[in-house]
Design a protein around this motif. Structure first.
Motif, mmCIF file in Angstrom:
data_model
loop_
_atom_site.group_PDB
_atom_site.id
_atom_site.type_symbol
_atom_site.label_atom_id
_atom_site.label_comp_id
_atom_site.label_asym_id
_atom_site.label_seq_id
_atom_site.Cartn_x
_atom_site.Cartn_y
_atom_site.Cartn_z
ATOM 1 N N MET A 1 -4.961 3.665 -3.557
ATOM 2 C CA MET A 1 -3.996 3.658 -4.630
ATOM 3 C C MET A 1 -3.479 2.064 -5.178
ATOM 4 O O MET A 1 -3.379 1.241 -4.448
ATOM 5 C CB MET A 1 -2.761 4.444 -3.921
ATOM 6 N N THR A 2 -3.393 2.129 -6.576
ATOM 7 C CA THR A 2 -3.202 0.514 -7.113
ATOM 8 C C THR A 2 -1.764 0.390 -7.569
ATOM 9 O O THR A 2 -1.441 -0.852 -7.402
ATOM 10 C CB THR A 2 -4.186 0.231 -8.235
ATOM 11 N N SER A 3 -1.073 1.554 -7.604
ATOM 12 C CA SER A 3 0.387 1.378 -8.200
ATOM 13 C C SER A 3 1.022 2.496 -7.529
ATOM 14 O O SER A 3 0.508 3.398 -7.267
ATOM 15 C CB SER A 3 0.384 1.126 -9.668
ATOM 16 N N PHE A 4 2.392 2.266 -7.547
ATOM 17 C CA PHE A 4 3.345 3.020 -6.852
ATOM 18 C C PHE A 4 3.908 3.934 -7.884
ATOM 19 O O PHE A 4 4.741 3.328 -8.526
ATOM 20 C CB PHE A 4 4.168 2.431 -5.723
ATOM 21 N N GLY A 5 3.465 5.093 -8.017
ATOM 22 C CA GLY A 5 4.245 5.951 -9.101
ATOM 23 C C GLY A 5 4.397 7.608 -8.589
ATOM 24 O O GLY A 5 4.487 7.466 -7.387
ATOM 25 N N ARG B 1 -0.832 6.690 4.314
ATOM 26 C CA ARG B 1 0.228 5.777 5.289
ATOM 27 C C ARG B 1 0.578 4.508 4.470
ATOM 28 O O ARG B 1 1.628 4.064 4.486
ATOM 29 C CB ARG B 1 -0.694 5.384 6.254
ATOM 30 N N GLU B 2 -0.455 3.967 3.563
ATOM 31 C CA GLU B 2 0.084 2.785 2.461
ATOM 32 C C GLU B 2 1.088 3.152 1.830
ATOM 33 O O GLU B 2 2.153 2.465 1.366
ATOM 34 C CB GLU B 2 -1.238 2.345 1.788
ATOM 35 N N ALA B 3 1.101 4.438 1.093
ATOM 36 C CA ALA B 3 2.213 4.851 0.178
ATOM 37 C C ALA B 3 3.339 4.773 1.047
ATOM 38 O O ALA B 3 4.727 4.502 0.474
ATOM 39 C CB ALA B 3 2.043 6.251 -0.430
ATOM 40 N N ASN B 4 3.608 5.175 1.947
ATOM 41 C CA ASN B 4 4.903 5.270 3.005
ATOM 42 C C ASN B 4 5.349 3.777 3.381
ATOM 43 O O ASN B 4 6.448 3.676 3.243
ATOM 44 C CB ASN B 4 4.735 5.958 4.097
ATOM 45 N N GLN C 1 8.633 2.446 2.159
ATOM 46 C CA GLN C 1 9.856 1.698 3.159
ATOM 47 C C GLN C 1 10.059 0.224 2.517
ATOM 48 O O GLN C 1 11.204 -0.061 3.088
ATOM 49 C CB GLN C 1 9.336 2.031 4.709
ATOM 50 N N ALA C 2 9.207 -0.337 2.328
ATOM 51 C CA ALA C 2 9.308 -1.795 1.942
ATOM 52 C C ALA C 2 10.218 -1.931 0.847
ATOM 53 O O ALA C 2 11.118 -2.791 0.821
ATOM 54 C CB ALA C 2 8.128 -2.582 1.741
ATOM 55 N N MET C 3 10.301 -0.993 -0.158
ATOM 56 C CA MET C 3 11.150 -1.074 -1.308
ATOM 57 C C MET C 3 12.380 -0.769 -0.784
ATOM 58 O O MET C 3 13.370 -1.138 -1.399
ATOM 59 C CB MET C 3 10.550 0.016 -2.481
ATOM 60 N N ARG D 1 15.291 2.457 -8.192
ATOM 61 C CA ARG D 1 13.899 2.435 -7.488
ATOM 62 C C ARG D 1 13.385 3.759 -7.897
ATOM 63 O O ARG D 1 12.257 3.947 -8.307
ATOM 64 C CB ARG D 1 14.098 2.568 -6.092
ATOM 65 N N TYR D 2 14.022 4.848 -8.319
ATOM 66 C CA TYR D 2 13.501 6.193 -8.671
ATOM 67 C C TYR D 2 13.168 5.884 -9.921
ATOM 68 O O TYR D 2 11.787 6.432 -10.432
ATOM 69 C CB TYR D 2 14.600 7.203 -8.473
ATOM 70 N N ARG D 3 13.927 5.305 -10.857
ATOM 71 C CA ARG D 3 13.532 5.333 -12.256
ATOM 72 C C ARG D 3 12.199 4.427 -12.258
ATOM 73 O O ARG D 3 11.338 4.783 -13.317
ATOM 74 C CB ARG D 3 14.592 4.399 -12.968
ATOM 75 N N SER D 4 12.030 3.443 -11.549
ATOM 76 C CA SER D 4 10.836 2.658 -11.684
ATOM 77 C C SER D 4 9.489 3.350 -11.087
ATOM 78 O O SER D 4 8.516 2.848 -11.665
ATOM 79 C CB SER D 4 11.021 1.300 -10.942
ATOM 80 N N VAL D 5 9.749 4.215 -10.182
ATOM 81 C CA VAL D 5 8.526 4.945 -9.482
ATOM 82 C C VAL D 5 8.291 6.171 -10.376
ATOM 83 O O VAL D 5 7.203 6.477 -10.446
ATOM 84 C CB VAL D 5 8.879 5.145 -8.177
ATOM 85 N N LEU D 6 9.175 6.873 -10.794
ATOM 86 C CA LEU D 6 8.930 8.143 -11.635
ATOM 87 C C LEU D 6 8.969 8.024 -13.031
ATOM 88 O O LEU D 6 8.936 9.084 -13.584
ATOM 89 C CB LEU D 6 9.976 9.063 -10.937
#
Length: 194
Positions: free
Chosen positions: A1-5, A40-43, A47-49, A61-66
Motif C-alpha cells: 500500500m503506497t498511500s493511506f486512504g 499490519r502496515e496500515a494499522n 496508530q502513528a497518525m 485526520r478523517y478528512r485527510s484519510v477519507l
C-alpha cells in the motif's frame, strides 16, 4: 500500500473486528486485495497518525484519510449540538462511517451506521443477531429498552437488553454487531457468533 486512504482505513477497522470475527475479517481483507502485512502496515500507520505530537486532530485526520464527507449536517443530541459527517466505505455499501464532531472540531463518536435510505435488518429474535448484520442503533431500537454498557476497548460498545424475557448482551466494534450472548455476559457457553 503506497498511500493511506479509504482502503487502508478499512483494514484498520477490520483489524479490530478480527478480535471477534476473524473469518469475516480475513475474507473482507482479501476482498480488498490486501495481505496480512498490508493490514499490519496500515494499522501501524494509523496508530502513528493518532499518536503523533503534530496531529491535526481526529476530524482533520478523517478528512485527510477519507476525503470530503458524503454528507454533513448539524445534529442536536440532548442539549448539545454537533456535526454529523458520513463517509461511504466500499466493504459495507449499505453502511456509512459516521463521525460526530463538536463545534470546536473535537470528535465525540466514530462508528458505522446504516446509510440513509438503506434498508436495515429485521431484528425480532436472537436468531436475527448475526455478525456484521446490524448497527448499535438498530439493535437498540429493535430490543428497547436497552442499557448501554462499557466496552472492552475505545472502539467497542455493548448493549444489555432482554429478548423474550432472557437477558442478552450484544457486542459491537466500530458500531457493527460482532456477537451476542444470552443470559448475560457471564453465561458459560452463551456467546453466539454466527
Amino acid at each position: 500500500m503506497t498511500s493511506f486512504g479509504p482502503s487502508a482505513f478499512q483494514l484498520v477497522l477490520l483489524r479490530r473486528m478480527a478480535d471477534f470475527q476473524p473469518d469475516l475479517a480475513d475474507e473482507a481483507r482479501r476482498r480488498l486485495g490486501a495481505s496480512l502485512a498490508d493490514q499490519r502496515e496500515a494499522n501501524k500507520h494509523w496508530q502513528a497518525m493518532v499518536r503523533s505530537p503534530r496531529s491535526r486532530g481526529a476530524l482533520a485526520r478523517y478528512r485527510s484519510v477519507l476525503g470530503p464527507p458524503e454528507s454533513a449536517e448539524r445534529r442536536t443530541i440532548g442539549d448539545l449540538e454537533c456535526e454529523a459527517l458520513l463517509w461511504p466505505l466500499p466493504l459495507w455499501p449499505d453502511l456509512r462511517f459516521e463521525v460526530l464532531a463538536a463545534p470546536d472540531g473535537a470528535v465525540w463518536n466514530e462508528w458505522l451506521v446504516r446509510a440513509p435510505g438503506a434498508r436495515g435488518p429485521v431484528l425480532e429474535s436472537p436468531d436475527d443477531l448475526l455478525p456484521w448484520s446490524a448497527t448499535v442503533d438498530e439493535v437498540a431500537r429493535a430490543f428497547a429498552p436497552v442499557r448501554p454498557m462499557e466496552g472492552t476497548a475505545p472502539t467497542r460498545w455493548r448493549l444489555a437488553f432482554a429478548v423474550r424475557g432472557r437477558p442478552c448482551v450484544a457486542e459491537f466494534t466500530y458500531g457493527l454487531l460482532q456477537r451476542f450472548s444470552l443470559d448475560g455476559p457471564a453465561a458459560a457457553g452463551g456467546a453466539r457468533t454466527a
